[in-house]
Design a protein around this motif. Structure first.
Motif, short mmCIF file in Angstrom:
data_model
loop_
_atom_site.label_atom_id
_atom_site.label_comp_id
_atom_site.label_asym_id
_atom_site.label_seq_id
_atom_site.Cartn_x
_atom_site.Cartn_y
_atom_site.Cartn_z
N MET A 118 0.83 -1.21 0.00
CA MET A 118 0.00 0.00 0.00
C MET A 118 0.86 1.26 0.00
SD MET A 118 -3.03 -0.71 -0.57
CE MET A 118 -3.51 0.98 -0.52
N LEU A 119 1.98 1.23 0.69
CA LEU A 119 2.86 2.40 0.66
C LEU A 119 3.41 2.60 -0.74
CD1 LEU A 119 4.23 4.75 2.00
CD2 LEU A 119 6.02 3.20 2.82
N THR A 120 3.79 1.52 -1.39
CA THR A 120 4.28 1.61 -2.77
C THR A 120 3.21 2.19 -3.68
OG1 THR A 120 5.78 -0.26 -2.45
CG2 THR A 120 5.19 0.28 -4.72
N ARG A 121 2.00 1.68 -3.59
CA ARG A 121 0.89 2.17 -4.42
C ARG A 121 0.58 3.64 -4.13
NH1 ARG A 121 -4.11 -1.77 -4.46
NH2 ARG A 121 -4.83 -0.08 -5.78
N THR A 122 0.56 3.99 -2.85
CA THR A 122 0.24 5.37 -2.47
C THR A 122 1.31 6.33 -2.97
OG1 THR A 122 -0.96 4.59 -0.53
CG2 THR A 122 -0.22 6.88 -0.50
N LEU A 123 2.58 5.95 -2.78
CA LEU A 123 3.66 6.82 -3.25
C LEU A 123 3.62 6.99 -4.77
CD1 LEU A 123 6.53 5.57 -0.94
CD2 LEU A 123 5.56 7.89 -0.98
N ARG A 124 3.35 5.92 -5.49
CA ARG A 124 3.25 6.02 -6.96
C ARG A 124 2.11 6.95 -7.37
NH1 ARG A 124 4.46 -0.23 -8.50
NH2 ARG A 124 6.71 -0.09 -8.30
N SER A 125 1.00 6.84 -6.70
CA SER A 125 -0.15 7.70 -7.00
C SER A 125 0.17 9.17 -6.72
CB SER A 125 -1.36 7.25 -6.18
OG SER A 125 -2.44 8.12 -6.37
N LEU A 126 0.79 9.42 -5.57
CA LEU A 126 1.15 10.79 -5.22
C LEU A 126 2.23 11.34 -6.15
CD1 LEU A 126 1.17 10.44 -1.33
CD2 LEU A 126 -0.56 11.57 -2.75
N GLU A 127 3.13 10.46 -6.58
CA GLU A 127 4.16 10.87 -7.53
C GLU A 127 3.51 11.19 -8.89
OE1 GLU A 127 8.53 9.37 -9.14
OE2 GLU A 127 7.25 7.95 -8.07
N ARG A 128 2.57 10.39 -9.30
CA ARG A 128 1.86 10.62 -10.57
C ARG A 128 1.17 11.98 -10.58
NH1 ARG A 128 -3.65 9.42 -12.35
NH2 ARG A 128 -3.63 9.27 -14.63
N ASP A 129 0.59 12.37 -9.44
CA ASP A 129 -0.10 13.65 -9.33
C ASP A 129 0.85 14.82 -9.10
OD1 ASP A 129 -2.59 12.55 -9.80
OD2 ASP A 129 -3.11 12.38 -7.69
N GLY A 130 2.14 14.53 -8.98
CA GLY A 130 3.12 15.61 -8.80
C GLY A 130 3.25 16.11 -7.39
N LEU A 131 2.78 15.33 -6.42
CA LEU A 131 2.82 15.75 -5.02
C LEU A 131 4.06 15.25 -4.29
CD1 LEU A 131 -0.94 15.08 -4.21
CD2 LEU A 131 0.13 17.27 -4.80
N VAL A 132 4.62 14.16 -4.78
CA VAL A 132 5.79 13.53 -4.16
C VAL A 132 6.83 13.26 -5.23
CG1 VAL A 132 6.59 11.40 -3.03
CG2 VAL A 132 4.47 12.47 -2.27
#
Length: 133
Positions: free
Chosen positions: A69-83
């Motif tokens: 879940m951390l991997t998925r969450t980080l990828r999602s946040l990275e995709r949106d330009g937040l991380v």
């Protein structure tokens, strides 16, 4: 399931349709509400508000999150330009995650939401007790 309810509620709020006249904007607002309503995005953003973190440290900072879940969450946040994710060419490899400038702008509303919750905690808990009782 909660994220779907939040997205549905966003569309039904008076004025949202008018405020988001461009369909792409309306969809993005729905997407962002869904993201902020999921279980892990806000705790990850809050943890990264303290500065860059390695994956394991971040996993320890966000209580209860699984590796997947951390991997998925980080990828999602990275995709949106937040991380952002920075990989260092070391042995062993080192990867750090941090909020981008855009992600930092989301930190203040997250902190405001936390403050609001803390200020109204007793009222919410009392209301829940009355409702459930």
């Amino acid at each position: 399931m909660a994220a779907l309810s939040i997205a549905t509620a966003v569309e039904s709020i008076a004025g949202v349709e008018k405020a988001c006249e461009v369909p792409g904007t309306r969809n993005l607002v729905r997407d962002i509400f869904t993201m902020t309503g999921d279980r892990w995005s806000m705790p990850v953003i809050r943890a990264l508000d303290d500065g860059p973190m390695r994956f394991t440290a971040l996993m320890n900072a966000v209580e209860g999150i699984s590796h997947r879940m951390l991997t998925r969450t980080l990828r999602s946040l990275e995709r949106d330009g937040l991380v952002s994710r920075t990989s260092y060419p070391e042995s062993p490899p080192r990867v750090e995650y941090e909020l981008t400038e855009l992600g930092e702008t989301l930190s203040e509303p997250v902190r405001a939401f936390i403050r609001w919750t803390q200020q109204h905690q007793s009222e919410i808990e009392e209301s829940r007790r009355r409702f459930d009782g």
